[in-house]
Motif scaffolding. Structure first.
Motif, PDB file in Angstrom:
ATOM      1  N   CYS A  86       0.835  -1.212   0.000  1.00 24.19           N
ATOM      2  CA  CYS A  86       0.000   0.000   0.000  1.00 24.19           C
ATOM      3  C   CYS A  86       0.863   1.253   0.000  1.00 24.19           C
ATOM      4  N   LEU A  87       1.910   1.245   0.775  1.00 23.48           N
ATOM      5  CA  LEU A  87       2.809   2.404   0.821  1.00 23.48           C
ATOM      6  C   LEU A  87       3.522   2.593  -0.507  1.00 23.48           C
ATOM      7  N   ASP A  88       3.933   1.499  -1.115  1.00 24.54           N
ATOM      8  CA  ASP A  88       4.673   1.591  -2.383  1.00 24.54           C
ATOM      9  C   ASP A  88       3.780   2.087  -3.526  1.00 24.54           C
ATOM     10  N   PHE A  89       2.485   1.729  -3.477  1.00 24.35           N
ATOM     11  CA  PHE A  89       1.585   2.094  -4.577  1.00 24.35           C
ATOM     12  C   PHE A  89       0.648   3.248  -4.229  1.00 24.35           C
ATOM     13  N   GLU A 109       6.147   7.122   7.356  1.00 24.55           N
ATOM     14  CA  GLU A 109       6.082   7.032   5.894  1.00 24.55           C
ATOM     15  C   GLU A 109       4.652   7.230   5.403  1.00 24.55           C
ATOM     16  N   ALA A 110       3.682   6.641   6.124  1.00 29.17           N
ATOM     17  CA  ALA A 110       2.277   6.795   5.724  1.00 29.17           C
ATOM     18  C   ALA A 110       1.858   8.260   5.796  1.00 29.17           C
ATOM     19  N   LYS A 111       2.260   8.961   6.841  1.00 27.81           N
ATOM     20  CA  LYS A 111       1.939  10.390   6.957  1.00 27.81           C
ATOM     21  C   LYS A 111       2.588  11.181   5.829  1.00 27.81           C
ATOM     22  N   ARG A 112       3.814  10.852   5.533  1.00 29.64           N
ATOM     23  CA  ARG A 112       4.539  11.569   4.478  1.00 29.64           C
ATOM     24  C   ARG A 112       3.879  11.357   3.118  1.00 29.64           C
ATOM     25  N   LYS A 113       3.306  10.183   2.917  1.00 29.42           N
ATOM     26  CA  LYS A 113       2.680   9.865   1.630  1.00 29.42           C
ATOM     27  C   LYS A 113       1.175  10.121   1.623  1.00 29.42           C
ATOM     28  N   ASP A 114       0.663  10.742   2.698  1.00 27.70           N
ATOM     29  CA  ASP A 114      -0.755  11.114   2.786  1.00 27.70           C
ATOM     30  C   ASP A 114      -1.656   9.888   2.722  1.00 27.70           C
ATOM     31  N   LEU A 115      -1.272   8.836   3.462  1.00 28.62           N
ATOM     32  CA  LEU A 115      -2.023   7.582   3.459  1.00 28.62           C
ATOM     33  C   LEU A 115      -2.500   7.232   4.864  1.00 28.62           C
ATOM     34  N   LEU A 116      -3.637   6.552   4.935  1.00 26.79           N
ATOM     35  CA  LEU A 116      -4.188   6.076   6.200  1.00 26.79           C
ATOM     36  C   LEU A 116      -4.101   4.564   6.236  1.00 26.79           C
TER      37      LEU A 116
END
Length: 438
Positions: A86-89, A109-116
């Motif tokens: 999920c983080l990679d894509f 990393e999730a925060k940096r990539k705007d992911l939950l």
């Protein structure tokens, strides 16, 4: 149309898959057994079943790449693999399992990539967190100061279906339940941290009354102390305890099965040509009705012999697996023998007990919050509904842009728990509260 991939088609997956399909999402169910996935999506044009071995990282990654969000209902060790994809894509993720240390490392990393990456959005953990925070924040707005929190939860057969010596039936794979029984526990009691080693987890069960249902045994559930920080509790809170409910007799039975080594996952034994009784005799010697009492230093009628016999561990039937541990064999017999028959109901019990002080009024009060939910005969079990519907609702809300929070998250903030609890209430899943002055 937003796309969701659901990894796993096990016993709790149907309510989630059907909820998302009925809300117009394109749902792909990816599992190693395509027939299970096909059954879940049958009759829905927006549903798709694909074969995907969860141990095949590349196949798993391809499914994540093609979706907008991934739901992992896989065994807990596979969640970080899904999260990594999920983080990679650049995809969001939902799972009902506890946050592992490996998962927690993805937070920045999730925060940096705007992911939950939303975890612990099932029942326990999940509804327990959300319903507790709803009460606590609500009383804080009235000037209340929390000083104690006790939470009990258990999935059990409904009273009319409680008809075996284990007092339990499995609405999901037994192995996870048995593995959890080997965890140690910590909790805060009257300002002091209490640590319970795994070997003594069931040693001193507390009797817990559930109004209108009965009295149950309760034992500590994992690390309650960690939730002091998760829930944002102040130093005013002197008791924090989370426990599991089981039918009376459970704790003594499990204590003795553990003492016998039947929960041991090592070593792996060569089981070819062995019957269940022969394997027991290999472990304990013969005759079993003498060697097992001697091993436990108990009279025969106080040992698990009758319970072991009731699930076929003393039978002369051949073991179907070629190799495995004592735990593997026990789990296989439990899955076969302790299952719900067609038309039988399970039930989900949850009870919170909060103690509050109200400094301005110079008063104290106790609030109890209770959930008693039964499965639907011939339909979804209570465990399936209460585990997977919170995750389904959260998935919809994420894809609709309802949550702004990012990172590795558990549902203890109002922007998540308020809309999820509101929708659960419309589906008949809601705690009732009672307030008593102290």
């Amino acid at each position: 149309m937003k796309k969701v991939v659901v990894f796993g088609a096990g016993l709790v997956s149907r309510p989630l898959v059907h909820y998302l399909l009925k809300h117009g999402f394109q749902v792909t169910v990816a599992t190693r057994t395509p027939s299970k996935a096909e059954a879940l999506v049958r009759g829905f044009e927006n549903g798709r079943a694909v074969a995907c071995n969860a141990d095949d990282n590349q196949a798993l990654r391809e499914q994540v790449r093609d979706a907008d969000l991934a739901v992992s209902l896989l065994p807990a060790p596979r969640h970080p693999v899904v999260a990594r994809a999920c983080l990679d894509f650049g995809k969001h993720m939902v799972t009902t399992s506890y946050v592992s240390p490996a998962m927690r490392e993805f937070d920045a990393e999730a925060k940096r990539k705007d992911l939950l990456l939303l975890n612990e959005i099932g029942v326990d953990p999940g509804i327990d967190h959300m319903s507790a925070m709803e009460v606590i924040r609500g009383e804080e707005k009235k000037g209340g100061v929390l000083t104690g929190f006790v939470s009990w939860c258990g999935g059990l057969p409904a009273p009319e279906a409680n008809d075996n010596l284990f007092g339990y039936k499995f609405s999901w794979a037994p192995r996870g339940v048995l593995t959890a029984a080997k965890n140690s526990a910590r909790y805060l009691k009257n300002g002091k941290i209490v640590t319970i080693p795994a070997a003594k987890l069931f040693a001193q069960p507390e009797m817990v009354e559930i109004p209108g249902v009965g009295t149950f045994e309760g034992y500590p559930n994992r690390d309650s102390v960690s939730y002091i920080q998760t829930y944002g509790f102040s130093k005013k809170v002197k008791t924090v305890f989370r426990g599991t409910l089981r039918n009376p007799g459970h704790c003594k039975l499990y204590t003795n099965l553990i003492r016998l080594g039947l929960f041991d996952d090592e070593p792996k034994h060569d089981l070819r040509g062995l019957s269940y009784r022969a394997f027991m005799e290999k472990l304990f010697g013969q005759p079993l009705w003498e060697t097992i009492p001697a091993r436990l230093k108990l009279p025969a009628n106080e040992t698990p012999l009758a319970a072991m016999k009731s699930i076929g561990l003393l039978s002369t039937n051949p073991i179907s697996m070629a190799s495995g541990s004592a735990l593997d064999v026990l789990a296989e017999r439990m899955q076969e023998s302790l299952k719900f028959e067609p038309g039988e109901r399970d039930m989900l019990l949850m009870k919170h007990i909060f103690t509050f002080e109200y400094p301005q009024k110079k008063t104290r009060a106790q609030i109890s919050a209770l959930l008693v939910d039964f499965g639907i005969p011939g339909g979804d079990s209570s465990m399936a509904r209460t585990v997977s519907l919170p995750a389904a609702i959260a998935t919809r809300l994420i894809l609709e842009g309802a949550f702004r929070i990012r990172g590795v998250v558990v549902p203890v903030m109002e922007e998540i728990y308020r809309p999820v609890l509101d929708e659960l209430a419309t589906l008949g899943i809601q705690l009732t509260e009672k307030k008593t002055r102290l």
